[in-house]
Design an enzyme around this catalytic site. Sequence first.
Site, PDB file in Angstrom:
ATOM      1  N   ARG A 169       0.811  -1.233   0.000  1.00 58.18           N
ATOM      2  CA  ARG A 169       0.000   0.000   0.000  1.00 58.18           C
ATOM      3  C   ARG A 169       0.836   1.272   0.000  1.00 58.18           C
ATOM      4  NH1 ARG A 169      -3.758  -0.727   4.869  1.00 58.18           N
ATOM      5  NH2 ARG A 169      -4.328   1.428   4.411  1.00 58.18           N
ATOM      6  N   GLN A 198      12.175 -15.022   5.371  1.00 60.18           N
ATOM      7  CA  GLN A 198      10.910 -15.742   5.234  1.00 60.18           C
ATOM      8  C   GLN A 198      10.536 -15.647   3.759  1.00 60.18           C
ATOM      9  OE1 GLN A 198       7.378 -13.763   6.661  1.00 60.18           O
ATOM     10  NE2 GLN A 198       6.352 -15.683   7.173  1.00 60.18           N
ATOM     11  N   GLY A 223       2.155 -15.860   7.239  1.00 54.49           N
ATOM     12  CA  GLY A 223       1.541 -15.363   8.469  1.00 54.49           C
ATOM     13  C   GLY A 223       2.565 -14.939   9.516  1.00 54.49           C
ATOM     14  N   THR A 224       2.067 -14.166  10.484  1.00 56.91           N
ATOM     15  CA  THR A 224       2.978 -13.620  11.506  1.00 56.91           C
ATOM     16  C   THR A 224       3.586 -14.729  12.371  1.00 56.91           C
ATOM     17  OG1 THR A 224       0.991 -13.189  12.818  1.00 56.91           O
ATOM     18  CG2 THR A 224       1.937 -11.312  11.668  1.00 56.91           C
ATOM     19  N   GLY A 226       8.268  -4.167  12.205  1.00 54.83           N
ATOM     20  CA  GLY A 226       9.097  -3.096  11.635  1.00 54.83           C
ATOM     21  C   GLY A 226       8.314  -1.848  11.279  1.00 54.83           C
TER      22      GLY A 226
HETATM   23  C1  UD1 Z   1      -1.709  -8.334  12.846  1.00 54.10           C
HETATM   24  C2  UD1 Z   1      -2.362  -9.139  13.972  1.00 54.10           C
HETATM   25  C3  UD1 Z   1      -3.578  -8.389  14.475  1.00 54.10           C
HETATM   26  C4  UD1 Z   1      -3.190  -7.011  14.951  1.00 54.10           C
HETATM   27  C5  UD1 Z   1      -2.467  -6.259  13.831  1.00 54.10           C
HETATM   28  C6  UD1 Z   1      -1.902  -4.968  14.374  1.00 54.10           C
HETATM   29  C7  UD1 Z   1      -1.894 -11.446  13.396  1.00 54.10           C
HETATM   30  C8  UD1 Z   1      -2.442 -12.703  12.863  1.00 54.10           C
HETATM   31  N1  UD1 Z   1      -2.733 -10.412  13.443  1.00 54.10           N
HETATM   32  O1  UD1 Z   1      -2.641  -8.299  11.791  1.00 54.10           O
HETATM   33  O2  UD1 Z   1      -4.182  -9.087  15.564  1.00 54.10           O
HETATM   34  O3  UD1 Z   1      -4.341  -6.293  15.388  1.00 54.10           O
HETATM   35  O4  UD1 Z   1      -1.374  -7.026  13.321  1.00 54.10           O
HETATM   36  O5  UD1 Z   1      -1.326  -4.211  13.329  1.00 54.10           O
HETATM   37  O6  UD1 Z   1      -0.745 -11.407  13.786  1.00 54.10           O
HETATM   38  N2  UD1 Z   1       4.640 -10.197   8.459  1.00 54.10           N
HETATM   39  C9  UD1 Z   1       5.701 -10.995   8.107  1.00 54.10           C
HETATM   40  N3  UD1 Z   1       5.455 -12.204   7.561  1.00 54.10           N
HETATM   41  C10 UD1 Z   1       4.197 -12.676   7.339  1.00 54.10           C
HETATM   42  C11 UD1 Z   1       3.118 -11.841   7.702  1.00 54.10           C
HETATM   43  C12 UD1 Z   1       3.355 -10.615   8.262  1.00 54.10           C
HETATM   44  O7  UD1 Z   1       6.868 -10.606   8.292  1.00 54.10           O
HETATM   45  O8  UD1 Z   1       4.091 -13.787   6.845  1.00 54.10           O
HETATM   46  C13 UD1 Z   1       4.896  -8.875   9.060  1.00 54.10           C
HETATM   47  C14 UD1 Z   1       4.416  -7.745   8.182  1.00 54.10           C
HETATM   48  O9  UD1 Z   1       5.466  -7.287   7.335  1.00 54.10           O
HETATM   49  C15 UD1 Z   1       4.034  -6.690   9.202  1.00 54.10           C
HETATM   50  C16 UD1 Z   1       3.593  -7.507  10.419  1.00 54.10           C
HETATM   51  O10 UD1 Z   1       4.160  -8.773  10.239  1.00 54.10           O
HETATM   52  O11 UD1 Z   1       5.099  -5.903   9.593  1.00 54.10           O
HETATM   53  C17 UD1 Z   1       2.099  -7.587  10.565  1.00 54.10           C
HETATM   54  O12 UD1 Z   1       1.536  -8.271   9.465  1.00 54.10           O
HETATM   55  P1  UD1 Z   1       0.128  -7.919   8.862  1.00 54.10           P
HETATM   56  O13 UD1 Z   1      -0.166  -8.836   7.735  1.00 54.10           O
HETATM   57  O14 UD1 Z   1       0.041  -6.469   8.586  1.00 54.10           O
HETATM   58  O15 UD1 Z   1      -0.812  -8.284  10.079  1.00 54.10           O
HETATM   59  P2  UD1 Z   1      -2.325  -7.870  10.268  1.00 54.10           P
HETATM   60  O16 UD1 Z   1      -3.182  -8.684   9.391  1.00 54.10           O
HETATM   61  O17 UD1 Z   1      -2.449  -6.407  10.155  1.00 54.10           O
END
Ligand code: UD1
Length: 454
Positions: free
Chosen positions: A18, A74, A79-80, A103
Site C-alpha cells: 500500500r 521468510q 503469516g505472523t 518493523g
Molecule cells: C496483525 C495481527 C492483528 C493485529 C495487527 C496490528 C496477526 C495474525 N494479526 O494483523 O491481531 O491487530 O497485526 O497491526 O498477527 N509479516 C511478516 N510475515 C508474514 C506476515 C506478516 O513478516 O508472513 C509482518 C508484516 O510485514 C508486518 C507484520 O508482520 O510488519 C504484521 O503483518 P500484517 O499482515 O500487517 O498483520 P495484520 O493482518 O495487520
Amino acid sequence: MPNNNLAAIILAAGKGTRMKSKLHKVLHPVGGRPMLHHLLESVQELGTDKTIVVVGAEREQVVAAAQGCDLVTQDEQLGTGHAVMMARDVLKDHTGDVIVLYGDVPFIPTSVMQAMIDMRHVSDDTGLVVLGFRPNDPARYGRLVVNWAGELERIAEYKDASEEERAIDLCNSGMMLVDGQSLFGWLDQLSNDNAAGEYYLTDLVAVARANGRKALVVEAAEEDVLGVNSRADLAYAEACFQTRKRCEAMEAGVTLVDPTTVYFSYDTILGTDVTIEPGVFFGPGATIEDGVTIKAYSHIEGAKVRKGATIGPFARLRPAADIGEGAKIGNFVEIKKAKLDAGVKVSHLSYIGDATIGADANIGAGTITCNYDGFLKFQTTIGAGAFIGSNTSLVAPVMVGDGALVGAGSVITKDVEADALAVARGKQLGKAGFAAKFREEQSAKKAAMKKKGS
Ligand code: UD1
Ligand code: CA
C-alpha cells in the site's frame, strides 16, 4: 537498564504494497530517519542479547539498513506466526524472553516494552504478554478477549471474529513478549485453519493457555503503537513525531513562535534560549547552541550554529556549515562546508562553500565563492577582519588575508595580501554630455523614420 537474556524479533517480511514505493516500507523515514532505525534504537536501549530481523520482499534493502542484527529470511509470507518460526535456528540456545515487534510499528517506547517484561515476571505461570490498546477506530485489528480474572483468553482476528467479539474495543497491537523456552514448541502447535489460511502469531495465546500458562495484557496509548501501512499513515506518524519533538524542545527552553510550522530531525540538538521563528526545517545533524535565533523560513541540515548567532530569514545551512559565536547569516544566504569564526557577517544573497572565514570578517551582499570547476572543488580562505565588497566572486582556490579590502564587483582570482586593497573589475569610463547628445540624435532618427512611413 539492559535486559540480558532477552531477544527481539522484528517482523519486516511484508512488501508494504500500500505504500506504492520502490523503497521498503520499514525504510521510509520519519523525522529524517528510517522507521526501522527508530525501532532499533528503542530495542537497543532496552538491551537485547540478540535482535533478529525477519526479511522477505526487497530483502537487500533491509539487510543494508539492519547492520548488527541477525537476519533471517521468510521466503513465503504464510503469516505472523510463520514469520517468527524463521528465527528458530538463531535462537536455538536462547533461554530468556522473546519480544516480537513489527518493523512498521516503530514508536513503541522502551518503557512500554519494559512494562511487558515486568508483567511477565510477576509470576512464572505467565507464559506471554500481549500489548493491547484501545484505538479510536478499532477497524480491522485483532480483538483481545479478556476473561473475568483479567487474563487474556484468546485473540480473535477480525476476519474470524463474531459480531460479539468485533464489539470489543481492546485491540491487538501485534507486539508480544513470550517465554523463550516455550515459544518454538508453541509455534509448532499453530494451525492455518482460519479465514486467511495463515499461521497467526495471535493464536499463541490460546496455545499457551492450553499448555497451562497464563496470558496477560499491557495497555499502551494508541500513539505508541502507531502502525504505518500507507503514505497517509506515514504522514500521520510524522505529525505525531513532530508534536513530540516540539514539546521536548519547548520543555528544554526553546521558544517556538509557531510550533506546528517547525520541523525537527530525530537528532536535532538545541541549546537553551534558542528562538525559532515560523517555517524552519531541520534536516539530520543540526546542532544549535544557546541563545541562537533562527528567523523564519530557514532550512538547516548537518550544520552547527554556535552561541548567540542569528540565522535567516530565508537562510540555508547545508552539511558542515559551522557558524561562529555571534555570527550573522542573513536572507538568501547559502552556506556549505564552511567554517565561519565568531562575529562573521554574511547578511545578504550569498553563496559560501568550501571556505574558512576569520573572526569579524564582513562579506558583502551577493558575494559568491566559485568553488567548483565542473570537476573538482576548491577552497576559499578569508582572513579575520577582512571586508569583501558586494557582488564579489572569489574564484577558488584563493586566499584573502587578514584585514584586507576587496572592492565591490571584483572577480578575485589571485591571493590578496593581509591589509591590502584588491579591486578586479572593468575601469569606469566617463563622457560628459554623452547621454543628452545620444537621446537627441536617436529621437531625431526615430521621428524621421515615422514621417517616411506615414
Ligand atoms: C496483525 C495481527 C492483528 C493485529 C495487527 C496490528 C496477526 C495474525 N494479526 O494483523 O491481531 O491487530 O497485526 O497491526 O498477527 N509479516 C511478516 N510475515 C508474514 C506476515 C506478516 O513478516 O508472513 C509482518 C508484516 O510485514 C508486518 C507484520 O508482520 O510488519 C504484521 O503483518 P500484517 O499482515 O500487517 O498483520 P495484520 O493482518 O495487520
Ligand atoms: Ca497490518
